[in-house]
Enzyme design. Structure first.
Site, short mmCIF file in Angstrom:
data_model
loop_
_atom_site.label_atom_id
_atom_site.label_comp_id
_atom_site.label_asym_id
_atom_site.label_seq_id
_atom_site.Cartn_x
_atom_site.Cartn_y
_atom_site.Cartn_z
N CYS A 112 26.31 36.16 39.82
CA CYS A 112 27.67 36.02 39.73
C CYS A 112 28.62 35.70 39.49
CB CYS A 112 28.01 37.86 40.93
SG CYS A 112 26.63 39.00 41.23
N ASN A 170 31.10 37.35 45.15
CA ASN A 170 29.70 36.86 44.53
C ASN A 170 28.70 35.88 46.19
OD1 ASN A 170 29.41 33.14 43.05
ND2 ASN A 170 27.52 34.14 43.10
N GLY A 171 28.05 35.88 46.03
CA GLY A 171 26.73 35.32 47.16
C GLY A 171 26.01 36.39 47.62
N GLY A 217 26.31 35.71 35.30
CA GLY A 217 25.63 37.74 35.26
C GLY A 217 25.00 38.05 33.49
N TYR A 250 22.88 23.59 37.07
CA TYR A 250 22.83 24.75 36.25
C TYR A 250 23.62 25.01 36.21
CZ TYR A 250 19.99 28.79 34.27
OH TYR A 250 19.77 29.19 33.90
P1 AMP Z 1 10.73 27.70 35.32
O1 AMP Z 1 9.81 28.14 34.07
O2 AMP Z 1 10.62 28.56 36.73
O3 AMP Z 1 9.82 26.23 36.45
O4 AMP Z 1 12.05 27.64 34.80
C1 AMP Z 1 13.24 26.46 34.71
C2 AMP Z 1 14.07 26.78 34.13
O5 AMP Z 1 14.80 28.09 34.09
C3 AMP Z 1 15.01 25.63 33.71
O6 AMP Z 1 14.67 24.77 33.07
C4 AMP Z 1 16.16 26.03 34.50
O7 AMP Z 1 17.17 25.65 33.19
C5 AMP Z 1 16.28 27.56 34.20
N1 AMP Z 1 17.02 27.74 35.88
C6 AMP Z 1 16.98 26.96 36.36
N2 AMP Z 1 17.66 27.89 37.69
C7 AMP Z 1 17.96 28.64 36.54
C8 AMP Z 1 18.50 30.03 37.77
N3 AMP Z 1 19.31 30.30 38.64
N4 AMP Z 1 18.46 31.06 36.99
C9 AMP Z 1 18.51 30.90 35.84
N5 AMP Z 1 17.37 29.96 35.06
C10 AMP Z 1 17.54 29.14 36.15
#
Ligand code: AMP
Length: 474
Positions: free
Chosen positions: A5, A105-106, A31, A246
Protein backbone atom coordinates in the site's frame (compact mmCIF):
# COMPACT_ATOMS: atom_id res chain seq x y z
CA UNK A 1 5.03 -11.75 -2.30
CA UNK A 2 2.90 -8.67 -2.43
CA UNK A 3 2.20 -5.98 0.04
CA UNK A 4 1.27 -3.44 -0.50
CA UNK A 5 0.00 0.00 0.00
CA UNK A 6 0.84 3.61 -0.44
CA UNK A 7 -0.46 6.56 1.55
CA UNK A 8 -0.37 10.24 0.73
CA UNK A 9 -1.82 13.23 2.57
CA UNK A 10 -1.68 16.96 2.08
CA UNK A 11 -3.00 19.81 4.22
CA UNK A 12 -3.45 23.37 3.01
CA UNK A 13 -3.24 23.28 -0.77
CA UNK A 14 -5.70 24.78 -3.21
CA UNK A 15 -5.10 21.74 -5.36
CA UNK A 16 -5.12 19.11 -2.63
CA UNK A 17 -6.84 16.39 -4.69
CA UNK A 18 -4.66 16.99 -7.76
CA UNK A 19 -1.52 16.86 -5.64
CA UNK A 20 -2.73 13.64 -4.03
CA UNK A 21 -3.45 12.18 -7.43
CA UNK A 22 0.11 12.93 -8.57
CA UNK A 23 1.52 11.55 -5.34
CA UNK A 24 -0.46 8.35 -5.79
CA UNK A 25 0.77 8.15 -9.38
CA UNK A 26 4.36 8.10 -8.19
CA UNK A 27 3.50 5.52 -5.54
CA UNK A 28 1.73 3.19 -7.95
CA UNK A 29 4.40 0.52 -7.46
CA UNK A 30 3.24 0.07 -3.85
CA UNK A 31 -0.24 -1.09 -4.80
CA UNK A 32 -2.01 -1.62 -8.07
CA UNK A 33 -5.33 -3.07 -7.17
CA UNK A 34 -7.33 0.01 -6.21
CA UNK A 35 -6.93 3.67 -5.44
CA UNK A 36 -8.88 6.29 -3.54
CA UNK A 37 -8.85 9.95 -2.52
CA UNK A 38 -10.92 11.69 0.13
CA UNK A 39 -10.81 15.48 0.28
CA UNK A 40 -12.21 18.05 2.69
CA UNK A 41 -13.13 21.68 2.10
CA UNK A 42 -13.81 22.81 5.64
CA UNK A 43 -17.42 21.69 5.51
CA UNK A 44 -17.78 18.52 3.52
CA UNK A 45 -15.77 15.47 2.60
CA UNK A 46 -15.63 14.26 -0.99
CA UNK A 47 -14.71 10.72 -1.91
CA UNK A 48 -13.67 8.78 -4.97
CA UNK A 49 -12.42 5.20 -4.92
CA UNK A 50 -12.32 2.46 -7.51
CA UNK A 51 -10.54 -0.73 -8.50
CA UNK A 52 -7.63 -0.36 -10.90
CA UNK A 53 -4.55 1.72 -11.56
CA UNK A 54 -4.34 5.41 -10.67
CA UNK A 55 -4.44 6.33 -14.37
CA UNK A 56 -7.75 4.52 -14.69
CA UNK A 57 -9.38 5.45 -11.41
CA UNK A 58 -9.31 9.24 -11.83
CA UNK A 59 -10.24 11.71 -14.54
CA UNK A 60 -10.17 15.50 -14.76
CA UNK A 61 -13.83 15.69 -13.87
CA UNK A 62 -13.46 13.38 -10.91
CA UNK A 63 -10.54 15.35 -9.55
CA UNK A 64 -12.48 18.61 -9.89
CA UNK A 65 -15.24 17.14 -7.78
CA UNK A 66 -12.77 16.31 -5.01
CA UNK A 67 -12.91 19.81 -3.59
CA UNK A 68 -11.02 21.30 -0.72
CA UNK A 69 -7.62 22.15 0.66
CA UNK A 70 -7.08 18.86 2.48
CA UNK A 71 -6.88 15.36 1.03
CA UNK A 72 -5.61 11.89 1.77
CA UNK A 73 -5.13 9.10 -0.74
CA UNK A 74 -4.28 5.43 -0.86
CA UNK A 75 -3.18 2.81 -3.35
CA UNK A 76 -3.87 -0.71 -2.34
CA UNK A 77 -2.88 -4.22 -2.93
CA UNK A 78 -4.71 -6.45 -0.53
CA UNK A 79 -2.71 -8.01 2.24
CA UNK A 80 -5.79 -8.47 4.34
CA UNK A 81 -9.28 -8.43 3.01
CA UNK A 82 -10.38 -9.78 -0.32
CA UNK A 83 -9.87 -7.88 -3.52
CA UNK A 84 -13.14 -6.03 -3.74
CA UNK A 85 -14.37 -2.47 -3.94
CA UNK A 86 -15.68 -2.58 -0.35
CA UNK A 87 -12.08 -3.02 0.66
CA UNK A 88 -10.72 0.05 -1.10
CA UNK A 89 -9.21 2.83 0.96
CA UNK A 90 -9.26 5.51 2.32
CA UNK A 91 -12.06 4.08 4.38
CA UNK A 92 -14.59 6.71 5.43
CA UNK A 93 -17.12 6.39 8.25
CA UNK A 94 -19.48 8.56 10.24
CA UNK A 95 -19.24 8.41 13.97
CA UNK A 96 -20.47 10.35 16.94
CA UNK A 97 -17.96 13.16 16.43
CA UNK A 98 -18.33 13.43 12.66
CA UNK A 99 -16.63 11.87 9.68
CA UNK A 100 -13.27 10.15 9.82
CA UNK A 101 -11.31 8.37 7.10
CA UNK A 102 -8.26 6.13 7.32
CA UNK A 103 -5.53 5.15 4.88
CA UNK A 104 -3.30 2.34 6.13
CA UNK A 105 -0.06 0.73 5.04
CA UNK A 106 0.86 -2.36 7.03
CA UNK A 107 -0.87 -5.21 8.81
CA UNK A 108 -2.37 -5.34 12.25
CA UNK A 109 -1.59 -8.71 13.74
CA UNK A 110 -4.35 -8.73 16.36
CA UNK A 111 -7.14 -7.41 14.14
CA UNK A 112 -9.05 -10.69 14.01
CA UNK A 113 -9.15 -10.96 17.76
CA UNK A 114 -10.24 -7.32 18.17
CA UNK A 115 -12.86 -7.62 15.50
CA UNK A 116 -14.28 -10.82 16.92
CA UNK A 117 -14.63 -9.18 20.29
CA UNK A 118 -16.36 -6.13 18.79
CA UNK A 119 -18.69 -8.23 16.67
CA UNK A 120 -19.65 -10.22 19.71
CA UNK A 121 -20.48 -6.84 21.29
CA UNK A 122 -22.75 -6.02 18.37
CA UNK A 123 -20.50 -4.01 16.05
CA UNK A 124 -21.18 -4.16 12.35
CA UNK A 125 -18.29 -4.17 9.86
CA UNK A 126 -18.52 -3.08 6.27
CA UNK A 127 -15.26 -4.45 4.95
CA UNK A 128 -12.87 -7.27 5.73
CA UNK A 129 -9.90 -4.94 6.18
CA UNK A 130 -7.96 -4.81 9.40
CA UNK A 131 -7.96 -1.00 9.11
CA UNK A 132 -11.70 -0.83 9.78
CA UNK A 133 -11.03 -2.20 13.25
CA UNK A 134 -9.06 0.95 13.99
CA UNK A 135 -11.98 3.20 13.14
CA UNK A 136 -14.22 1.22 15.47
CA UNK A 137 -11.69 1.57 18.26
CA UNK A 138 -11.51 5.32 17.69
CA UNK A 139 -15.29 5.67 17.59
CA UNK A 140 -15.62 3.76 20.85
CA UNK A 141 -12.98 5.76 22.66
CA UNK A 142 -14.23 7.91 25.54
CA UNK A 143 -11.34 10.36 25.27
CA UNK A 144 -12.16 14.02 24.71
CA UNK A 145 -10.07 14.92 21.67
CA UNK A 146 -9.52 13.22 18.36
CA UNK A 147 -5.77 12.95 18.97
CA UNK A 148 -6.38 11.18 22.28
CA UNK A 149 -8.99 8.91 20.70
CA UNK A 150 -6.52 7.86 18.02
CA UNK A 151 -3.83 7.27 20.63
CA UNK A 152 -6.31 5.20 22.64
CA UNK A 153 -7.04 3.08 19.56
CA UNK A 154 -3.39 2.68 18.62
CA UNK A 155 -2.68 1.46 22.13
CA UNK A 156 -4.93 -1.52 21.45
CA UNK A 157 -3.56 -2.64 18.11
CA UNK A 158 -0.42 -4.63 17.45
CA UNK A 159 1.55 -4.84 14.27
CA UNK A 160 2.69 -2.67 11.43
CA UNK A 161 1.06 0.61 10.58
CA UNK A 162 1.87 3.77 8.75
CA UNK A 163 -1.44 5.56 8.94
CA UNK A 164 -3.19 8.68 7.79
CA UNK A 165 -6.48 9.76 9.30
CA UNK A 166 -8.58 12.55 7.87
CA UNK A 167 -11.01 14.22 10.23
CA UNK A 168 -13.09 17.32 9.75
CA UNK A 169 -10.18 19.70 10.09
CA UNK A 170 -7.11 17.58 10.65
CA UNK A 171 -4.81 15.04 9.09
CA UNK A 172 -3.34 12.74 11.70
CA UNK A 173 -0.38 10.60 10.69
CA UNK A 174 1.00 7.82 12.87
CA UNK A 175 3.76 5.24 12.57
CA UNK A 176 3.94 2.16 14.76
CA UNK A 177 6.57 2.02 17.50
CA UNK A 178 8.54 -0.65 15.60
CA UNK A 179 8.66 1.47 12.47
CA UNK A 180 7.92 -1.43 10.15
CA UNK A 181 6.76 0.59 7.18
CA UNK A 182 8.13 3.89 5.95
CA UNK A 183 6.36 7.23 6.29
CA UNK A 184 7.90 10.59 5.63
CA UNK A 185 7.14 14.27 5.96
CA UNK A 186 7.60 16.85 3.22
CA UNK A 187 6.86 20.48 2.59
CA UNK A 188 5.80 22.61 -0.33
CA UNK A 189 5.77 26.29 0.62
CA UNK A 190 3.65 26.35 3.75
CA UNK A 191 1.93 23.11 2.92
CA UNK A 192 2.84 19.89 4.69
CA UNK A 193 2.67 16.51 3.01
CA UNK A 194 2.99 13.01 4.37
CA UNK A 195 3.73 10.08 2.11
CA UNK A 196 5.02 6.53 2.10
CA UNK A 197 8.09 7.41 0.04
CA UNK A 198 9.81 10.63 -0.90
CA UNK A 199 9.32 10.10 -4.64
CA UNK A 200 5.79 11.40 -4.00
CA UNK A 201 7.31 14.72 -2.90
CA UNK A 202 9.50 15.01 -5.99
CA UNK A 203 6.59 14.71 -8.38
CA UNK A 204 4.87 17.78 -6.88
CA UNK A 205 8.09 19.72 -6.31
CA UNK A 206 7.97 19.36 -2.52
CA UNK A 207 11.01 18.99 -0.29
CA UNK A 208 11.70 15.98 1.91
CA UNK A 209 11.93 17.04 5.56
CA UNK A 210 12.26 13.86 7.58
CA UNK A 211 10.78 10.50 8.52
CA UNK A 212 7.77 10.28 10.76
CA UNK A 213 9.46 8.61 13.73
CA UNK A 214 8.35 5.23 15.07
CA UNK A 215 5.80 5.94 17.82
CA UNK A 216 5.24 9.47 16.53
CA UNK A 217 1.98 11.10 15.56
CA UNK A 218 1.94 14.19 13.38
CA UNK A 219 -1.13 16.40 13.33
CA UNK A 220 -1.66 18.80 10.44
CA UNK A 221 -4.34 21.45 10.88
CA UNK A 222 -5.08 25.15 10.44
CA UNK A 223 -2.82 25.63 13.47
CA UNK A 224 0.13 24.21 11.57
CA UNK A 225 2.03 21.05 12.42
CA UNK A 226 2.20 19.30 15.77
CA UNK A 227 4.24 16.27 16.75
CA UNK A 228 3.11 13.96 19.54
CA UNK A 229 5.10 10.99 20.78
CA UNK A 230 2.21 8.61 21.40
CA UNK A 231 4.35 5.62 22.31
CA UNK A 232 7.98 4.96 23.06
CA UNK A 233 9.70 3.59 19.99
CA UNK A 234 10.72 -0.04 20.30
CA UNK A 235 14.18 -0.65 21.73
CA UNK A 236 15.08 -2.37 18.50
CA UNK A 237 13.17 -1.10 15.52
CA UNK A 238 11.81 -3.46 12.88
CA UNK A 239 12.15 -1.43 9.71
CA UNK A 240 11.37 -3.63 6.73
CA UNK A 241 14.59 -4.45 4.92
CA UNK A 242 12.57 -5.58 1.93
CA UNK A 243 11.74 -1.93 1.21
CA UNK A 244 15.36 -1.59 0.12
CA UNK A 245 15.61 -4.91 -1.67
CA UNK A 246 12.51 -4.70 -3.77
CA UNK A 247 9.65 -2.59 -2.70
CA UNK A 248 10.53 1.10 -2.68
CA UNK A 249 11.49 3.06 -5.74
CA UNK A 250 15.23 3.65 -6.15
CA UNK A 251 14.68 7.40 -6.44
CA UNK A 252 13.04 7.46 -3.00
CA UNK A 253 14.35 8.06 0.43
CA UNK A 254 12.93 5.62 2.96
CA UNK A 255 13.97 5.12 6.58
CA UNK A 256 16.22 8.12 6.05
CA UNK A 257 18.38 6.42 3.40
CA UNK A 258 18.47 6.67 -0.37
CA UNK A 259 17.11 3.46 -1.83
CA UNK A 260 19.37 3.71 -4.87
CA UNK A 261 22.45 3.91 -2.68
CA UNK A 262 21.50 0.90 -0.57
CA UNK A 263 20.50 -1.12 -3.61
CA UNK A 264 23.84 -0.47 -5.35
CA UNK A 265 25.59 -1.60 -2.20
CA UNK A 266 23.58 -4.83 -2.32
CA UNK A 267 24.93 -5.44 -5.81
CA UNK A 268 28.52 -4.64 -4.89
CA UNK A 269 28.34 -6.83 -1.83
CA UNK A 270 26.87 -9.66 -3.88
CA UNK A 271 29.77 -9.40 -6.36
CA UNK A 272 32.26 -9.50 -3.49
CA UNK A 273 30.63 -12.51 -1.89
CA UNK A 274 29.86 -14.43 -5.07
CA UNK A 275 31.85 -13.37 -8.13
CA UNK A 276 31.12 -15.13 -11.41
CA UNK A 277 33.30 -16.14 -14.33
CA UNK A 278 31.11 -14.60 -17.03
CA UNK A 279 30.95 -12.13 -19.95
CA UNK A 280 28.06 -9.82 -19.10
CA UNK A 281 25.70 -8.83 -16.28
CA UNK A 282 21.99 -8.41 -16.91
CA UNK A 283 19.16 -7.52 -14.57
CA UNK A 284 15.59 -8.62 -14.31
CA UNK A 285 14.10 -5.17 -14.88
CA UNK A 286 13.10 -2.95 -13.19
CA UNK A 287 13.41 -3.97 -9.60
CA UNK A 288 16.91 -5.44 -10.01
CA UNK A 289 18.44 -2.75 -12.23
CA UNK A 290 20.24 -0.93 -9.47
CA UNK A 291 21.50 -4.10 -7.81
CA UNK A 292 22.83 -5.24 -11.19
CA UNK A 293 24.62 -1.90 -11.68
CA UNK A 294 26.34 -2.36 -8.33
CA UNK A 295 27.30 -5.93 -9.25
CA UNK A 296 28.68 -4.88 -12.65
CA UNK A 297 30.66 -2.03 -11.12
CA UNK A 298 32.27 -4.23 -8.47
CA UNK A 299 32.93 -7.18 -10.75
CA UNK A 300 34.21 -5.15 -13.71
CA UNK A 301 31.79 -6.96 -16.05
CA UNK A 302 29.75 -4.92 -18.56
CA UNK A 303 26.13 -4.26 -17.67
CA UNK A 304 23.87 -5.04 -20.62
CA UNK A 305 20.16 -4.73 -21.23
CA UNK A 306 19.43 -8.35 -21.96
CA UNK A 307 15.78 -8.45 -20.97
CA UNK A 308 13.24 -5.90 -22.09
CA UNK A 309 10.29 -5.35 -19.90
CA UNK A 310 6.91 -4.42 -21.22
CA UNK A 311 5.86 -1.53 -19.02
CA UNK A 312 2.23 -1.65 -19.96
CA UNK A 313 1.47 -4.65 -17.78
CA UNK A 314 1.30 -4.31 -14.03
CA UNK A 315 3.79 -6.09 -11.84
CA UNK A 316 2.30 -9.47 -12.43
CA UNK A 317 3.08 -10.73 -8.97
CA UNK A 318 0.95 -8.00 -7.68
CA UNK A 319 -2.14 -9.23 -9.47
CA UNK A 320 -4.08 -11.36 -7.05
CA UNK A 321 -5.29 -14.26 -9.11
CA UNK A 322 -2.76 -17.01 -9.25
CA UNK A 323 -3.72 -18.34 -12.65
CA UNK A 324 -2.72 -15.06 -14.27
CA UNK A 325 0.84 -15.79 -13.35
CA UNK A 326 1.18 -18.66 -15.78
CA UNK A 327 1.52 -16.45 -18.77
CA UNK A 328 2.93 -13.41 -17.11
CA UNK A 329 6.60 -13.93 -17.70
CA UNK A 330 6.46 -13.92 -21.51
CA UNK A 331 4.09 -10.97 -21.47
CA UNK A 332 6.39 -9.09 -19.21
CA UNK A 333 9.90 -9.90 -20.43
CA UNK A 334 11.47 -10.51 -23.78
CA UNK A 335 15.16 -11.39 -24.16
CA UNK A 336 17.37 -9.40 -26.53
CA UNK A 337 18.85 -12.25 -28.52
CA UNK A 338 21.73 -10.24 -29.96
CA UNK A 339 22.90 -9.39 -26.46
CA UNK A 340 22.56 -12.86 -24.97
CA UNK A 341 23.59 -15.22 -27.79
CA UNK A 342 26.73 -17.20 -27.02
CA UNK A 343 27.42 -15.27 -23.79
CA UNK A 344 28.11 -16.41 -20.26
CA UNK A 345 25.58 -14.35 -18.39
CA UNK A 346 25.22 -13.21 -14.80
CA UNK A 347 21.53 -12.68 -14.17
CA UNK A 348 20.74 -10.47 -11.18
CA UNK A 349 17.40 -10.60 -9.45
CA UNK A 350 16.43 -8.95 -6.20
CA UNK A 351 14.70 -11.97 -4.69
CA UNK A 352 13.29 -15.40 -5.35
CA UNK A 353 9.92 -16.04 -3.79
CA UNK A 354 8.25 -19.10 -5.26
CA UNK A 355 10.87 -19.52 -7.95
CA UNK A 356 8.34 -19.72 -10.74
CA UNK A 357 9.26 -16.43 -12.44
CA UNK A 358 12.94 -17.23 -12.50
CA UNK A 359 12.42 -20.75 -13.78
CA UNK A 360 10.54 -19.43 -16.81
CA UNK A 361 13.00 -16.60 -17.31
CA UNK A 362 15.94 -18.98 -17.37
CA UNK A 363 14.18 -20.93 -20.12
CA UNK A 364 13.69 -17.71 -22.11
CA UNK A 365 17.32 -16.69 -21.65
CA UNK A 366 18.52 -20.12 -22.77
CA UNK A 367 16.19 -20.07 -25.77
CA UNK A 368 17.83 -16.76 -26.70
CA UNK A 369 21.17 -18.58 -26.97
CA UNK A 370 22.92 -17.89 -23.65
CA UNK A 371 25.97 -20.13 -23.20
CA UNK A 372 25.83 -20.14 -19.38
CA UNK A 373 23.47 -18.66 -16.81
CA UNK A 374 24.87 -17.65 -13.41
CA UNK A 375 22.16 -16.41 -11.12
CA UNK A 376 22.94 -13.98 -8.31
CA UNK A 377 20.24 -12.84 -5.91
CA UNK A 378 20.45 -9.52 -4.07
CA UNK A 379 18.88 -10.88 -0.88
CA UNK A 380 19.16 -14.04 1.24
CA UNK A 381 16.80 -17.00 0.66
CA UNK A 382 13.23 -16.10 1.70
CA UNK A 383 12.22 -18.84 4.10
CA UNK A 384 9.39 -17.25 6.11
CA UNK A 385 6.17 -15.39 5.37
CA UNK A 386 5.74 -11.78 6.33
CA UNK A 387 2.70 -10.61 8.18
CA UNK A 388 3.68 -7.02 8.63
CA UNK A 389 2.55 -5.76 5.26
CA UNK A 390 4.60 -7.49 2.59
CA UNK A 391 2.34 -10.07 1.07
CA UNK A 392 4.36 -13.26 1.08
CA UNK A 393 2.76 -16.53 0.11
CA UNK A 394 2.39 -19.16 2.79
CA UNK A 395 5.62 -20.69 3.97
CA UNK A 396 5.14 -23.90 2.03
CA UNK A 397 5.03 -21.93 -1.23
CA UNK A 398 8.39 -20.30 -0.57
CA UNK A 399 10.89 -22.32 -2.54
CA UNK A 400 13.72 -21.68 -0.08
CA UNK A 401 11.68 -23.04 2.81
CA UNK A 402 11.64 -26.46 1.15
CA UNK A 403 14.78 -26.66 -0.98
CA UNK A 404 18.45 -26.02 -0.34
CA UNK A 405 20.30 -23.50 -2.51
CA UNK A 406 21.81 -26.34 -4.54
CA UNK A 407 18.37 -27.89 -5.04
CA UNK A 408 16.99 -24.53 -6.17
CA UNK A 409 19.94 -24.16 -8.55
CA UNK A 410 19.01 -27.49 -10.07
CA UNK A 411 15.30 -26.67 -10.18
CA UNK A 412 15.98 -23.41 -11.98
CA UNK A 413 18.40 -25.07 -14.37
CA UNK A 414 21.30 -22.63 -13.96
CA UNK A 415 25.06 -23.18 -13.99
CA UNK A 416 25.35 -21.49 -10.61
CA UNK A 417 23.11 -19.81 -8.03
CA UNK A 418 24.19 -17.68 -5.09
CA UNK A 419 22.30 -15.45 -2.67
CA UNK A 420 23.55 -12.47 -0.71
CA UNK A 421 24.25 -13.45 2.91
CA UNK A 422 22.24 -11.99 5.81
CA UNK A 423 25.46 -10.47 7.13
CA UNK A 424 26.23 -8.92 3.75
CA UNK A 425 22.69 -7.57 3.49
CA UNK A 426 22.85 -5.88 6.88
CA UNK A 427 26.23 -4.35 6.04
CA UNK A 428 24.47 -2.36 3.32
CA UNK A 429 22.26 -0.31 5.67
CA UNK A 430 23.25 2.38 8.18
CA UNK A 431 21.71 0.93 11.34
CA UNK A 432 21.65 -2.83 10.85
CA UNK A 433 20.27 -3.64 14.31
CA UNK A 434 17.03 -1.85 13.57
CA UNK A 435 15.69 -3.91 10.69
CA UNK A 436 13.13 -6.67 10.44
CA UNK A 437 14.65 -9.62 8.57
CA UNK A 438 11.93 -12.12 9.47
CA UNK A 439 11.54 -13.32 5.90
CA UNK A 440 15.15 -14.51 6.00
CA UNK A 441 15.55 -15.72 9.57
CA UNK A 442 12.05 -16.54 10.85
CA UNK A 443 12.40 -14.37 13.97
CA UNK A 444 9.11 -12.50 14.31
CA UNK A 445 9.45 -9.23 16.24
CA UNK A 446 5.73 -9.12 17.08
CA UNK A 447 3.80 -12.31 17.54
CA UNK A 448 0.55 -12.60 15.70
CA UNK A 449 -2.69 -14.02 17.01
CA UNK A 450 -3.55 -17.23 15.21
CA UNK A 451 -2.56 -18.51 11.82
CA UNK A 452 -1.95 -16.06 9.07
CA UNK A 453 -2.67 -16.12 5.41
CA UNK A 454 -3.52 -13.30 3.04
CA UNK A 455 -7.23 -13.80 3.49
CA UNK A 456 -7.20 -14.94 7.08
CA UNK A 457 -9.66 -12.18 7.80
CA UNK A 458 -12.12 -13.33 5.19
CA UNK A 459 -11.51 -16.91 6.19
CA UNK A 460 -11.86 -16.22 9.83
CA UNK A 461 -15.05 -14.33 9.21
CA UNK A 462 -16.42 -17.23 7.20
CA UNK A 463 -15.41 -19.70 9.90
CA UNK A 464 -16.87 -17.55 12.56
CA UNK A 465 -20.18 -17.12 10.83
CA UNK A 466 -20.21 -20.87 10.27
CA UNK A 467 -19.60 -21.47 13.93
CA UNK A 468 -22.24 -18.92 14.83
CA UNK A 469 -24.76 -20.53 12.55
CA UNK A 470 -24.09 -23.86 14.22
CA UNK A 471 -24.36 -22.28 17.62
CA UNK A 472 -27.63 -20.64 16.74
CA UNK A 473 -29.18 -23.75 15.30
CA UNK A 474 -28.09 -25.87 18.25
P1 AMP B 1 8.73 -15.80 -7.81
O1 AMP B 1 8.35 -16.31 -9.14
O2 AMP B 1 7.62 -16.06 -6.83
O3 AMP B 1 10.02 -16.33 -7.31
O4 AMP B 1 8.85 -14.21 -7.96
C1 AMP B 1 10.04 -13.54 -7.68
C2 AMP B 1 9.97 -12.20 -8.30
O5 AMP B 1 8.94 -11.45 -7.67
C3 AMP B 1 11.26 -11.43 -8.10
O6 AMP B 1 11.77 -11.17 -9.36
C4 AMP B 1 10.90 -10.15 -7.40
O7 AMP B 1 11.35 -9.02 -8.13
C5 AMP B 1 9.41 -10.14 -7.36
N1 AMP B 1 8.95 -9.83 -6.02
C6 AMP B 1 9.55 -10.04 -4.86
N2 AMP B 1 8.81 -9.60 -3.84
C7 AMP B 1 7.70 -9.08 -4.37
C8 AMP B 1 6.55 -8.43 -3.83
N3 AMP B 1 6.42 -8.23 -2.55
N4 AMP B 1 5.58 -8.04 -4.68
C9 AMP B 1 5.71 -8.24 -5.97
N5 AMP B 1 6.78 -8.83 -6.55
C10 AMP B 1 7.76 -9.25 -5.76
Amino acid sequence: MKEECAVFGIFGSKEAAQMTYLGLYSLQHRGQESSGIISYDGKKMYEHKAMGLVSKVYSDDILKELEGHVAIGHNRYSTTGISHVVNTQPFLVDCRFGKIAVAHNGNLVNAVELRTRMEDDGSIFRSTMDSEVLLHLIARSREDSIEKMVIDALGQVKGAYSLLFLTQGKIIAARDPNGFRPLCLGKLGNTHIIASESCAFDIIGAAYLREVEPGEMIVLSEDGIKSIKFAASAERLSKCIFEFIYFSRPDSKVFGENVDKVRRKLGRKLAEEHPADADIVISVPDSSNTIALGFAEASGLPFELGLIRNHYVGRTFIQPKQRERDWDVRIKFNPVKGVLRGKRIVVIDDSIVRGSTMRKLVTLIREAGAAEVHLRIGSPPITHSCYYGIDTPTRSELIASKKSVREIEKYLGVESLHYLSVKGLLECVDDPDNYCITCFNGVYPIQRDGDYSKDVFDQDIKDKSGRRAERNSA
